[in-house]
Motif scaffolding. Structure first.
Motif, PDB file in Angstrom:
ATOM      1  N   PRO A 152       0.830  -1.209   0.000  1.00 44.93           N
ATOM      2  CA  PRO A 152       0.000   0.000   0.000  1.00 44.93           C
ATOM      3  C   PRO A 152       0.863   1.257   0.000  1.00 44.93           C
ATOM      4  O   PRO A 152       1.880   1.329   0.690  1.00 44.93           O
ATOM      5  CB  PRO A 152      -0.790  -0.128   1.309  1.00 44.93           C
ATOM      6  CG  PRO A 152      -0.781  -1.587   1.635  1.00 44.93           C
ATOM      7  CD  PRO A 152       0.544  -2.093   1.150  1.00 44.93           C
ATOM      8  N   PRO A 186      -0.928   2.991   3.924  1.00 47.22           N
ATOM      9  CA  PRO A 186      -1.843   2.070   4.609  1.00 47.22           C
ATOM     10  C   PRO A 186      -2.860   2.769   5.497  1.00 47.22           C
ATOM     11  O   PRO A 186      -4.001   2.304   5.634  1.00 47.22           O
ATOM     12  CB  PRO A 186      -0.893   1.187   5.439  1.00 47.22           C
ATOM     13  CG  PRO A 186       0.434   1.330   4.789  1.00 47.22           C
ATOM     14  CD  PRO A 186       0.478   2.707   4.226  1.00 47.22           C
ATOM     15  N   ALA A 239      -6.057   4.093   3.494  1.00 46.90           N
ATOM     16  CA  ALA A 239      -6.834   3.192   2.639  1.00 46.90           C
ATOM     17  C   ALA A 239      -8.295   3.177   3.082  1.00 46.90           C
ATOM     18  O   ALA A 239      -8.593   2.983   4.265  1.00 46.90           O
ATOM     19  CB  ALA A 239      -6.255   1.785   2.711  1.00 46.90           C
ATOM     20  N   GLY A 298      -6.987   0.812  -2.160  1.00 44.64           N
ATOM     21  CA  GLY A 298      -6.242   2.063  -2.049  1.00 44.64           C
ATOM     22  C   GLY A 298      -5.038   2.029  -2.957  1.00 44.64           C
ATOM     23  O   GLY A 298      -4.638   0.975  -3.460  1.00 44.64           O
TER      24      GLY A 298
END
Length: 233
Positions: free
Chosen positions: A67, A70, A73, A88
């Motif tokens: 990601p 993170p 997301a 994401g």
């Protein structure tokens, strides 16, 4: 108590665990509302293949997809597969080797562009960052390795959902790494499959979602997990 076929069962269980771990992370494909995920192994295989056919240039080393942020997301609109990353933007982190006949920033830019193009055009991954690190300077560019086999066995389509999914253009096969190819839960249906590399993985998965939902009574929400992308011969 043991039985004569216990070793065979143990071997089958071990192979299933290895296959599941070999998928790597389950990455969001498309946006939060798309309900599609792809295995990291499948995604990396496509990216490597694309770089190989793009012509001479930097050589890809170890690669991972994570990601980009993170903490930012969003929540998925549909239930994700077990242990899947939330939807994401993603970041590609990769090592590269290059020759001295091209400035390293220029070589990195070429590789970065190829990875971004493949992620969007061939897969449908939302990649916003590509982090490259040079690990080796080469005298000559070595022969590029052959692409890895998917390592995922196909499953025979069963039931209304399985037959409907298998008939969608771009579906190479149904697979059963996480369980049955069609997993029916209380609030949704998940289809696991491999796509044909001549089609964009996200387009195929979205078409499967529509076709399977239309084929089932009550038209339940459908999610898709792409476990492999099969190179078209």
């Amino acid at each position: 108590m043991t039985t004569a076929d216990s070793p065979h069962r143990a071997d089958g269980w071990t192979a299933a665990v290895r296959q599941r771990l070999g998928l790597g992370r389950l990455l969001p494909l498309g946006g939060p509302a798309d309900g599609v995920w792809i295995s990291e192994r499948a995604a990396v295989s496509v990216l490597r293949r694309w770089v190989c056919v793009s012509g001479p240039g930097p050589v890809l080393g170890e690669m991972r997809i994570v990601p980009a942020d993170p903490d930012a997301a969003p929540a998925p609109a549909l239930p994700p597969p077990p242990s899947a990353l939330p939807p994401g933007p993603l970041r590609i982190e990769a090592a590269m080797s290059a020759t001295a006949d091209q400035p390293l920033p220029a070589a990195a830019a070429v590789l970065r562009s190829a990875l971004l193009e493949a992620a969007a055009a061939r897969l449908g991954l939302v990649v916003t960052e590509v982090d490259l690190r040079v690990t080796e300077l080469l005298d000559t560019v070595p022969d590029r390795p052959a692409p890895e086999a998917s390592g995922v066995r196909g499953a025979e389509p069963e039931g209304t959902a399985g037959v409907a999914a298998a008939g969608v253009p771009g579906v190479a096969a149904l697979t059963r790494v996480l369980g049955n190819a069609v997993h029916t839960d209380a609030d949704h249906v998940r289809v696991e499959l491999a796509t044909d590399g001549s089609h964009q993985a996200l387009d195929v998965a979205l078409a499967v979602r529509v076709v399977v939902a239309a084929a089932l009574a009550g038209h339940p929400p459908v999610t898709v997990l792409v476990t492999a992308v099969v190179d078209a011969e």
